[in-house]
Design an enzyme around this catalytic site. Structure first.
Site, mmCIF file in Angstrom:
data_model
loop_
_atom_site.group_PDB
_atom_site.id
_atom_site.type_symbol
_atom_site.label_atom_id
_atom_site.label_comp_id
_atom_site.label_asym_id
_atom_site.label_seq_id
_atom_site.Cartn_x
_atom_site.Cartn_y
_atom_site.Cartn_z
ATOM 1 N N CYS A 53 0.814 -1.215 0.000
ATOM 2 C CA CYS A 53 0.000 0.000 0.000
ATOM 3 C C CYS A 53 0.852 1.271 0.000
ATOM 4 C CB CYS A 53 -0.952 0.006 1.199
ATOM 5 S SG CYS A 53 -0.155 -0.246 2.783
ATOM 6 N N HIS A 98 18.890 0.048 -0.456
ATOM 7 C CA HIS A 98 17.489 0.454 -0.303
ATOM 8 C C HIS A 98 16.620 -0.728 0.115
ATOM 9 C CE1 HIS A 98 13.712 2.527 -0.923
ATOM 10 N NE2 HIS A 98 13.322 1.513 -1.674
#
Length: 260
Positions: A53, A98
Site C-alpha cells: 500500500c 534500499h
C-alpha cells in the site's frame, strides 16, 4: 573481487513510494496480476516486484543495460502515461542498500513494522513462480529477510510497533472523532481488513459493514465481530462516514476518506 563487483553492479531497482510520489499518486501506478505476468515475459533477466500500500518497487538483475530502459517503456505503455518520469532509479549498491532499509523497517510509513517481511517473502515466491527469480534475485531477497530479522532482534525498532492499519484508524479518529458514532465500511476481508476489523471492534465501533468480492469470506469476517456484510459494491459507499480500503483497486476509490 571483480566477479563480486560485477554481480553487485548488475542489480538495480525502479522505485515508487509514498515518500517519492505520495500515496494518492501511487494508487495510479499499481500493476495488476496480468500486467505482472506480461512484464515477466518482457524483461530479460531476473526480477521481483514488491508492491504494497506504500510502495511499488521492481528489483532487477541483468547484465544487459538496455533491459531497464525497455522495462520503463513497458510501464509507460501499460499506464498510458509517462510514469517513468516519477521513478527513482537505483543501481548496484544503492539498490541493495534500499532493499535492506525497506526490510529493516527504516523506510516504512510505520517505522519498524513487521508486515514488510511477509511482503518480501511473497514477492520472492511470486518471482519464482513466474520463472524470473532464480539464483541472483532469490539470493538478494533472502539476504534482505535476514537483515530485517537481525535488525529487529538487535534493536528496539519494532518495540511496541503496529502496522499501517492501526495508523489509519488513529488518523480516522483525528478526522471524525469517536468511531463508535460513525457508519464504517471496510473494503476487503484479507489480513489487513481482518486487523482493521479487530481494531474497530476494540474501539467499540458497532456500525461496520464488510464489503468483499468473495461473499463467503466477507461474511465470515463480519460474523466474527457481529458486523454487516455485502458483496463489493462501490455504489453503496456514499452511505458511510468512514471507508477503509484494504483491497487492490487500479483506480482511486472516489468516496474514500481514509486510504489504507
Amino acid at each position: 573481487m571483480g566477479l563480486v563487483s560485477d554481480i553487485i553492479d548488475s542489480y538495480s531497482a525502479i522505485v515508487y513510494t509514498y515518500k517519492t510520489i505520495g500515496v494518492d499518486k501511487l494508487a495510479s501506478h499499481y500493476l495488476g496480476w496480468n500486467e505482472i505476468k506480461e512484464l515477466a515475459k518482457y524483461y530479460r533477466g531476473e526480477m521481483a516486484l514488491l508492491q504494497t500500500c506504500n510502495r511499488i518497487e521492481i528489483y532487477m538483475f541483468s547484465r544487459d543495460r538496455s533491459s531497464k530502459r525497455e522495462l520503463l517503456h513497458y510501464l509507460n505503455e501499460v499506464h498510458h502515461a509517462n510514469i517513468s518520469m516519477d521513478a527513482t532509479i537505483l543501481d548496484g549498491r544503492d539498490a541493495i542498500r534500499h532493499l535492506f532499509e525497506v526490510s529493516a523497517g527504516i523506510d516504512s510509513l510505520s517505522v519498524g513494522e513487521y508486515e514488510i517481511l511477509k511482503q518480501i517473502k511473497e514477492a520472492m515466491k511470486s518471482s519464482i513462480q513466474l520463472g524470473i527469480g532464480s539464483k541472483y534475485m532469490r539470493s538478494l531477497l533472502e539476504r534482505s529477510l535476514k537483515v530485517g530479522r537481525r535488525v529487529r532482534l538487535e534493536t528496539d525498532i519494532s518495540k511496541g510497533k503496529v502496522g499501517v492499519y492501526s495508523l489509519a484508524v488513529e488518523f480516522a479518529k483525528k478526522l471524525v472523532g469517536d468511531v463508535k458514532k460513525r457508519r464504517i465500511a471496510v473494503l476487503g476481508a484479507g489480513e489487513i481488513a481482518q486487523k482493521l476489523a479487530l481494531i474497530l471492534h476494540n474501539e467499540g465501533a458497532g456500525d461496520v459493514t464488510i464489503f468483499n468480492r468473495t461473499f463467503e469470506k466477507g461474511r465470515d469476517l463480519a460474523v466474527k465481530f457481529g458486523y454487516s456484510y455485502f458483496p463489493l459494491d462501490f455504489s453503496r459507499l456514499r452511505n458511510y462516514d468512514l471507508i477503509f480500503s484494504a483491497i487492490f483497486y487500479p483506480e482511486k476509490v472516489k468516496a474514500l476518506r481514509v486510504p489504507l
